[in-house]
Scaffold this active site. Structure first.
Site, PDB file in Angstrom:
ATOM      1  N   ASP A 103       0.795  -1.244   0.157  1.00 26.76           N
ATOM      2  CA  ASP A 103      -0.068   0.116   0.054  1.00 26.76           C
ATOM      3  C   ASP A 103       1.027   1.186  -0.168  1.00 26.76           C
ATOM      4  O   ASP A 103       2.100   1.060   0.492  1.00 26.76           O
ATOM      5  CB  ASP A 103      -1.038   0.169   1.226  1.00 26.76           C
ATOM      6  N   HIS A 179       5.213  -7.157  -0.162  1.00 24.80           N
ATOM      7  CA  HIS A 179       5.174  -8.454  -1.080  1.00 24.80           C
ATOM      8  C   HIS A 179       6.093  -8.595  -2.379  1.00 24.80           C
ATOM      9  O   HIS A 179       6.441  -7.324  -2.963  1.00 24.80           O
ATOM     10  CB  HIS A 179       3.597  -8.921  -1.488  1.00 24.80           C
ATOM     11  N   SER A 290       7.350   3.811   5.495  1.00 29.23           N
ATOM     12  CA  SER A 290       8.531   3.947   5.028  1.00 29.23           C
ATOM     13  C   SER A 290       8.442   4.133   3.298  1.00 29.23           C
ATOM     14  O   SER A 290       7.462   4.582   2.869  1.00 29.23           O
ATOM     15  CB  SER A 290       9.688   2.701   5.349  1.00 29.23           C
TER      16      SER A 290
END
Length: 321
Positions: A103, A179, A290
Site C-alpha cells: 500500500d 510482497h 517507509s
C-alpha cells in the site's frame, strides 16, 4: 529594508543547508532503537483500545481489512503496526506483470535517465550511490563501473531493454507488509546501515539523495526480462526492516556503522539460482511506514499504469508490456 533583508536571509539556500545539516546531526538511529523498544512494551488490556483507537483516528487506518479486528488482540504497538490483512482484502492483479508490492502513494516512476533517479519531482539521486559501490568480486552483483554508461550496461543485460523505476511511499496508516511485485528470483542482498531520516514527500523534496543517506535493504535478482531489484528504505522510527527468508539480516543494529554496507548471496553450491518469489508472495515488513523503490529492466514498450501522487494498494497493477 531590514524586513526585505530578513526575508531574503530566511529564504536563502545557506539557511536551508544549515537546517539540513542540523537535521542530519540528530541521532535518528538511536532514537529509532528507543522507539522500537517502546513499541515492544506490552500494553495493559484496558489501555489497548484507547491507544490504538487514537492511532486509527490520527492516520485513517481501516481496521475492517485487518485479519484480526479486535484491538485487544494486539499486545503492543509493534504487533498493531505489523497487523496482517484478511485473505481477500488485496486481490492480486493477474493481467499485469508488475504489481504494487505494498500500500502507499506513488511518488515517482518512469525510465531511468543518465543514471539519475527522481525521489520526488525535480529532486534526484544517483543510481550508483543508491545501489551501492561497485566491488570486484565474483559473489557480488556488479563489477566495477567507470562511467554512468558502463554502470547502466551492468544492469541492462539485454539488447533493446530500458531501465525503469518506481517509488512508493508508505504512510504510517498504511498496511506495513510488502510482497513480491512480480515472478522473479532473488540472488543477492545488500544492507546499508545509514541514517534514519523521515522519508515523507516533504522531506524528500528538501534533502537531496535522501534515499542514499538512509538505511536500506537492496534485494537484486532476475525476472523474465532481466535485472530486477526491490529496495526497502528505512526511516525515522522504522529501523526494523524484515525480510522473511533472510534470517541473517539485522537492521538498525549498533554492530553496523553508517557509511558501511554488508552483502549476502542467496546463491550457494546447493542452490544455484537463489530464492524464487511468486507475484504477490509475502516478502517482508516494516515497523511503521517507509518507502519501497523498484528498479528493473524491461523492453521499451513497458507501460506504467500509474499517475504521480496516486494512492495505490498492494496487488494493484503497476505496469506491463
Amino acid at each position: 529594508m531590514l524586513r526585505a533583508t530578513a526575508a531574503s536571509y530566511l529564504a536563502s539556500p545557506c539557511l536551508d543547508l544549515r537546517k539540513v545539516a542540523l537535521y542530519k546531526s540528530v541521532p535518528t538511529r538511536l532514537l529509532s532503537r528507543a522507539w522500537g523498544r517502546l513499541n515492544q512494551v506490552e500494553l495493559p488490556h484496558w489501555l489497548r483500545r484507547p491507544v490504538y483507537s487514537l492511532y486509527i483516528w490520527t492516520f485513517g487506518v481501516n481496521m475492517k481489512e485487518a485479519a484480526v479486528e479486535d484491538l485487544h488482540h494486539y499486545r503492543n504497538l509493534s504487533e498493531f503496526f505489523r497487523r496482517k490483512l484478511k485473505p481477500q482484502a488485496r486481490p492480486v492483479c493477474g493481467l499485469h506483470s508488475v504489481i504494487s508490492p505494498s500500500d502507499g502513494k506513488i511518488l515517482n516512476f518512469g525510465q531511468v535517465k543518465n543514471c539519475e533517479v527522481e525521489q520526488v519531482k525535480g529532486v534526484t539521486y544517483s543510481l550508483e550511490s543508491f545501489l551501492g559501490p561497485r566491488i570486484s568480486a565474483e559473489d557480488l552483483p556488479f563489477p566495477p563501473a567507470t562511467s554512468c554508461g558502463s554502470f547502466r550496461s551492468q544492469l541492462v543485460t539485454r539488447e533493446g531493454n530500458e531501465l525503469y523505476h518506481c517509488v512508493i511511499y508508505l504512510a504510517p496508516g498504511d498496511y506495513h507488509c510488502f510482497h513480491s511485485p512480480t515472478d522473479w528470483t532473488v540472488s543477492h542482498r545488500r544492507h546499508f546501515p545509514g541514517s534514519l531520516m523521515s522519508v515523507n514527500p516533504g522531506m524528500a523534496r528538501w534533502i537531496k539523495e535522501l534515499f542514499c543517506h538512509n538505511e536500506r535493504v537492496v534485494l537484486t535478482g532476475d525476472w523474465k526480462h532481466g535485472f530486477f531489484s526491490l529496495t526497502a528504505v528505512g526511516a525515522t522510527n522504522v529501523g526494523s526492516i524484515r525480510i522473511y527468508f533472510d534470517r541473517d539480516l539485522h537492521t538498525n543494529s549498533p554492530r553496523y556503522s553508517k557509511g558501511s554496507y554488508n552483502d549476502f548471496s542467496f546463491v550457494t553450491h546447493t542452490n544455484k539460482e537463489g530464492i524464487p518469489m511468486r507475484k504477490g508472495e509475502h516478502l517482508g515488513e516494516f515497523n511503521l511506514g517507509s518507502t519501497i523503490v523498484l528498479i528493473f529492466e524491461a523492453p521499451k514498450d513497458f507501460n506504467f499504469k500509474l499517475k504521480a501522487g496516486q494512492k495505490i494498494r498492494f496487488g494493484e497493477a503497476l505496469g506491463s508490456l
